[in-house]
Design a protein around this motif. Structure first.
Motif, PDB file in Angstrom:
ATOM      1  N   ASN A 318     101.815  37.169  81.754  1.00 49.47           N
ATOM      2  CA  ASN A 318     101.648  38.847  81.786  1.00 49.47           C
ATOM      3  C   ASN A 318     100.827  39.398  80.452  1.00 49.47           C
ATOM      4  N   GLY A 319     100.673  37.689  80.328  1.00 48.28           N
ATOM      5  CA  GLY A 319      99.676  38.821  78.671  1.00 48.28           C
ATOM      6  C   GLY A 319     100.584  38.488  77.573  1.00 48.28           C
ATOM      7  N   PRO A 330      99.045  39.386  73.668  1.00 45.11           N
ATOM      8  CA  PRO A 330      97.689  39.277  74.533  1.00 45.11           C
ATOM      9  C   PRO A 330      96.958  38.138  73.465  1.00 45.11           C
ATOM     10  N   ARG A 334      96.568  34.842  74.536  1.00 50.85           N
ATOM     11  CA  ARG A 334      94.897  33.816  75.301  1.00 50.85           C
ATOM     12  C   ARG A 334      94.424  32.833  74.423  1.00 50.85           C
TER      13      ARG A 334
END
Length: 427
Positions: A318-319, A330, A334
């Motif tokens: 869910n980041g 987030p 990543r």
């Protein structure tokens, strides 16, 4: 079409019936909703206890992604610098040296010769080779080197000098484990820092003790014991009530037994089966600790349930947020789930993890066609010495977990079979 739930159950039941595992449970979640849960067999054959959803498992190396997350929390706060030398946080890493054994035997561009299928510590052999020649490190090991396993710090392995010396430190760790003066997290890391590296920092990839050193850095920087930091910053906010470095007495009955792998046993007497429980402390991790240990192993020490770890996994998917609690930004997630290996690292990694890169103690699928499982590009996760496994699949917005407790197994055939069913039946 055959019912997906039945395909999963049949695959797990076959593994139990054939004596491949004593018991297992699995969970697949997609779009935040449970798709399939299954369990089979026993969490303890000797006690006659069936596998249950709340069974507690020893995660071993599946601890590592949690440790990487802890480090990145501190990176976000400006308290840890990925490019900083480890010696800024741990004095034992000052003035490190590198053994010449590997370079002399193999050449700087050749593939590493050590095996990396599990986080099994090798026997340490004798101390006769302690005087072998070393050279100064060309640069210091950095925090980023640790998070990408390019530090040159191995697990114990009697087949090369750096591994022999690390193995001696782990022998002392094990020897003091139940005594009046157990080795702590920071002491172990500093002792490892005083061992020579197997290769120049950043020049190769090698599975090793880097996550344990990250745990010590978290402890030094935060001013909290590593386990307390994990509890306060990750486990409590996410509601992971059954996850810790120990199992309280009241929950000990839910802890699964460990069975020796008949195909690669710790005890040679167990070769060929049937499955036998093996009670063993491994890598400084007590078999069934009921109190918080002095050494909180960032690479191997956590215990958890399938639902607890699913919360952690979903947070990453869910980041960085789960259940209204934000753990990471987030952008940080990543970065963590993007491959960090360079061309020079792939020869050391690709045969063990075909089609994958690596970062923050997780594999990341880059070329699904090379994978030995049906996979999407961008899947990421890790497994453990006893067969626990998790993977997030951003393309399908799904999380898959499967747990067993079998020595020296890593990613098991059962994981591959069930994951293939799950991935090909997700909508």
């Amino acid at each position: 079409m055959t019912n997906t739930q039945q395909l999963i159950q049949d695959a797990m039941d076959r593994a139990v019936e054939r004596g491949e595992v004593a018991g297992a449970n699995m969970l697949a979640v997609q779009h935040g909703e449970e798709r399939w849960y299954a369990e089979s067999g026993m969490r303890s054959i000797e006690r006659g206890e069936k596998m249950t959803r709340d069974t507690i498992f020893r995660l071993y190396s599946q601890t590592k992604p949690v440790t990487g997350t802890a480090a990145m929390i501190l990176v976000e706060r400006g308290l840890v610098d990925l490019g900083a030398p480890v010696s800024e946080y741990l004095s034992g890493f000052k003035g490190q040296r590198v053994t010449t054994e590997f370079a002399a035997a193999s050449g700087a561009d050749d593939r590493l010769s050590n095996d990396v299928p599990t986080d099994q510590a090798g026997s340490t052999g004798s101390a006769a080779g302690d005087g072998e020649r070393t050279v100064p490190a060309a640069r210091e090991v950095t925090v980023k080197d640790l998070l990408t396993m390019t530090s040159g710090i191995p697990y114990g392995d009697a087949s090369f000098e750096a591994g022999r010396l690390v193995g001696k430190v782990f022998d002392e760790l094990d020897g003091r484990l139940h005594g009046p003066n157990p080795m702590g997290t920071v002491e172990l890391a500093n002792r490892l820092g005083q061992c020579p590296l197997r290769f120049q920092p950043g020049s190769h990839w090698m599975y090793g003790t880097s996550a344990d050193i990250i745990g010590a850095i978290v402890e030094v920087v935060s001013g909290k014991r590593f386990g307390d930091f994990l509890h306060d910053e990750i486990f409590e906010p996410l509601g992971m009530d059954d996850t810790a470095f120990y199992v309280p007495q009241g929950k000990l009955g839910r802890l699964a037994a460990v069975y020796d792998n008949p195909n690669n046993p710790i005890d040679p007497a167990n070769a060929g089966g049937p499955l036998r429980e093996v009670v063993i402390d491994h890598l400084g991790v007590e078999y069934a600790p009921i109190a918080d240990p002095a050494y909180q192993a960032g690479g191997a020490g956590l215990k958890s349930t399938i639902d607890d770890y699913a919360k952690f996994a979903r947070m990453l998917l869910n980041g960085g947020e789960y259940g209204g609690e934000r753990i990471l930004h987030p952008l940080t997630v990543r970065m963590m789930t993007s491959g960090a290996l360079s061309k020079r690292h792939f020869p050391d990694f690709e045969e063990w993890q075909p089609g994958c890169s690596y970062n923050t103690f997780m594999r990341i699928v880059k070329e699904p066609g090379k994978s030995i499982m049906v996979s999407h590009k961008g899947e990421y996760g890790w497994d453990g010495w006893l067969g626990t496994y998790f993977i997030n699949d951003p393309a399908a917005d799904s999380t898959f977990l499967l747990n067993i407790q079998l020595t020296n197994i890593g990613t098991s055939p059962l994981v591959r079979k069930v994951k293939n069913i799950v991935n090909t039946h997700l909508s």
